[in-house]
Design a protein around this motif. Sequence first.
Motif, mmCIF file in Angstrom:
data_model
loop_
_atom_site.group_PDB
_atom_site.id
_atom_site.type_symbol
_atom_site.label_atom_id
_atom_site.label_comp_id
_atom_site.label_asym_id
_atom_site.label_seq_id
_atom_site.Cartn_x
_atom_site.Cartn_y
_atom_site.Cartn_z
ATOM 1 N N ILE A 162 48.527 8.626 9.127
ATOM 2 C CA ILE A 162 48.674 9.560 10.549
ATOM 3 C C ILE A 162 47.713 10.498 10.489
ATOM 4 N N TRP A 163 47.045 11.135 11.471
ATOM 5 C CA TRP A 163 46.112 12.170 11.530
ATOM 6 C C TRP A 163 45.989 12.510 12.865
ATOM 7 N N PHE A 164 45.215 13.781 12.957
ATOM 8 C CA PHE A 164 45.010 14.317 14.257
ATOM 9 C C PHE A 164 43.772 13.424 14.872
ATOM 10 N N SER A 165 43.938 13.171 16.359
ATOM 11 C CA SER A 165 42.590 12.760 16.946
ATOM 12 C C SER A 165 41.873 13.840 17.433
ATOM 13 N N PRO A 166 40.726 13.556 17.841
ATOM 14 C CA PRO A 166 39.694 14.559 18.548
ATOM 15 C C PRO A 166 40.286 15.302 19.485
ATOM 16 N N SER A 167 41.224 14.822 20.407
ATOM 17 C CA SER A 167 41.838 15.568 21.421
ATOM 18 C C SER A 167 42.532 16.698 20.974
ATOM 19 N N LEU A 195 44.795 24.610 1.822
ATOM 20 C CA LEU A 195 45.756 23.572 1.892
ATOM 21 C C LEU A 195 45.149 22.188 2.536
ATOM 22 N N PRO A 196 45.547 21.155 2.412
ATOM 23 C CA PRO A 196 45.123 20.027 3.039
ATOM 24 C C PRO A 196 45.802 19.807 4.241
ATOM 25 N N PHE A 197 44.938 19.233 5.124
ATOM 26 C CA PHE A 197 45.446 19.343 6.767
ATOM 27 C C PHE A 197 44.887 18.022 7.182
ATOM 28 N N PRO A 198 45.974 17.070 7.973
ATOM 29 C CA PRO A 198 45.487 15.724 8.472
ATOM 30 C C PRO A 198 44.425 15.742 9.566
ATOM 31 N N LEU A 199 42.886 16.207 9.028
ATOM 32 C CA LEU A 199 42.013 16.047 10.254
ATOM 33 C C LEU A 199 41.272 14.741 10.333
ATOM 34 N N SER A 200 41.559 13.946 9.325
ATOM 35 C CA SER A 200 40.997 12.597 9.584
ATOM 36 C C SER A 200 41.830 11.563 8.848
ATOM 37 N N LYS A 201 41.331 10.330 8.695
ATOM 38 C CA LYS A 201 42.048 9.339 7.976
ATOM 39 C C LYS A 201 41.921 9.692 6.296
ATOM 40 N N THR A 202 40.810 10.026 5.921
ATOM 41 C CA THR A 202 40.868 10.659 4.569
ATOM 42 C C THR A 202 41.888 11.786 4.012
ATOM 43 N N THR A 203 42.410 12.513 5.030
ATOM 44 C CA THR A 203 43.275 13.541 4.347
ATOM 45 C C THR A 203 44.490 13.185 5.324
ATOM 46 N N ALA A 204 44.971 12.036 5.686
ATOM 47 C CA ALA A 204 45.995 11.608 6.556
ATOM 48 C C ALA A 204 47.158 11.963 5.969
ATOM 49 N N ILE A 205 48.451 12.019 6.612
ATOM 50 C CA ILE A 205 49.733 11.938 6.107
ATOM 51 C C ILE A 205 50.162 10.582 5.772
ATOM 52 N N ASN A 235 54.046 18.257 6.914
ATOM 53 C CA ASN A 235 53.736 16.480 7.178
ATOM 54 C C ASN A 235 54.867 15.994 7.634
ATOM 55 N N GLN A 236 56.479 16.379 7.309
ATOM 56 C CA GLN A 236 57.266 16.079 7.619
ATOM 57 C C GLN A 236 57.644 16.306 9.333
ATOM 58 N N LEU A 237 57.210 17.693 9.578
ATOM 59 C CA LEU A 237 57.061 18.063 10.995
ATOM 60 C C LEU A 237 56.376 17.170 11.844
ATOM 61 N N PHE A 238 55.072 16.983 11.402
ATOM 62 C CA PHE A 238 54.225 16.325 12.064
ATOM 63 C C PHE A 238 54.787 14.772 12.214
ATOM 64 N N MET A 239 55.193 14.184 11.419
ATOM 65 C CA MET A 239 55.843 12.951 11.319
ATOM 66 C C MET A 239 57.056 12.874 12.469
ATOM 67 N N ASP A 240 58.014 13.922 12.522
ATOM 68 C CA ASP A 240 58.966 13.979 13.400
ATOM 69 C C ASP A 240 58.463 13.979 14.928
ATOM 70 N N PHE A 241 57.220 14.983 14.892
ATOM 71 C CA PHE A 241 56.562 15.071 16.254
ATOM 72 C C PHE A 241 56.185 13.417 16.635
ATOM 73 N N PHE A 242 55.518 12.888 15.790
ATOM 74 C CA PHE A 242 54.940 11.661 15.942
ATOM 75 C C PHE A 242 56.396 10.636 16.464
ATOM 76 N N ASN A 243 57.146 10.789 15.802
ATOM 77 C CA ASN A 243 58.390 9.619 16.012
ATOM 78 C C ASN A 243 59.016 10.277 17.283
ATOM 79 N N LEU A 244 59.059 11.376 17.887
ATOM 80 C CA LEU A 244 59.620 11.794 19.039
ATOM 81 C C LEU A 244 58.884 11.366 20.217
#
Length: 343
Positions: free
Chosen positions: A138-143, A162-172, A234-243
């Motif tokens: 999971i990673w951020f889209s351009p929007s 720190l690593p940040f999920p900007l693209s698939k290569t750094t994805a969660i 990363n867990q927060l990001f996952m929680d947002f995705f699941n919500l």
Amino acid sequence: MTIKNNRQPAPGWVGGFEESNALFSYPDPNLSSLHMLDNMANIDKLQRQQEVLWPEFSWETRKDEENTRRCYQMFAPDISRIGYTNEGRVYSIICPQQGAYSPSFGALNVEVTVTGQRGWVNETNKTMAADMSVVGKIWFSPSAKTTKAFKLLESLFQAMNLPFPLSKTTAIVVKTSLPGDPNQVIFPLRKGQSHDFDIPAFAKHIGEAWDVAHLNVEIGDVEKVGHDIVDDFNQLFMDFFNLASGNMLQNGNVLSWNVWFSAPQIVDQTEWSEHAKKWRDSIDAGHGSPDGEGTVARYYDGTEFKPAENLLDIEKERLADFLTKHFSVIGKEKVDAYLKAQI
């Protein structure tokens, strides 16, 4: 949505790989004598392919509750495919990508990434059997990169290197396993539709698809990187995705999909190698799915899934807690200004 559907198989099918080992065949295919292969290591062996033009996913939106409310959603078509030799040995399986919308971050991308596969296809009787291992990414889209929350977090993460999920290569990365066995990362792809749940008419493609197979995978933990801030985010990001997605990748949930194929075609090995990159580049550039978008998530009766009406408030509160916990010292002015504007 227009889908290019190959209805007639290309010439050149030979077959025989399924029959090379008596254990390979149904009713209970045993593929353990085959090595699990890297998905992109044997592109030069691919001769034939079946494209997944209708990747129909399903999951429970309220796991462990009495009313689980199962959702159904077709992911973007024509990224997924299975590739094999003229004899039918599988050497590569490409899985799909999809998105979800977070009020705080905008669109988020998710991909089912294959980490290993083995199996066979039999075009003569329209069957197949394969084993797979995958992770969710999971990673951020351009929007998402235009939102205030993203810009703030990106600057704070960059300041601390720190690593940040900007693209698939750094994805969660989200771990997966065989349902009911978190220690078994290999799970089966088998012929026919799943019998584990009722399937609505809008998620069936009988008459237009050449063949169908199904698989189930249990969602596991978010892979930790060993840094408290990153792991918490990363867990927060996952929680947002699941919500936003109705708990599609909730820990312990089972994600199921019926993959409906078009008729077998000849593989262009160069195109196969570039196929996933074309998708990834298109999505990361904000162009969406190059071969068409999927459908919205719906319940069995066709009612569209809707996230909670107070989703933005939930995200704001949890994001504020995260920022206050981790960045109140190093980024106090930025954090305070953001919280004042948003909360």
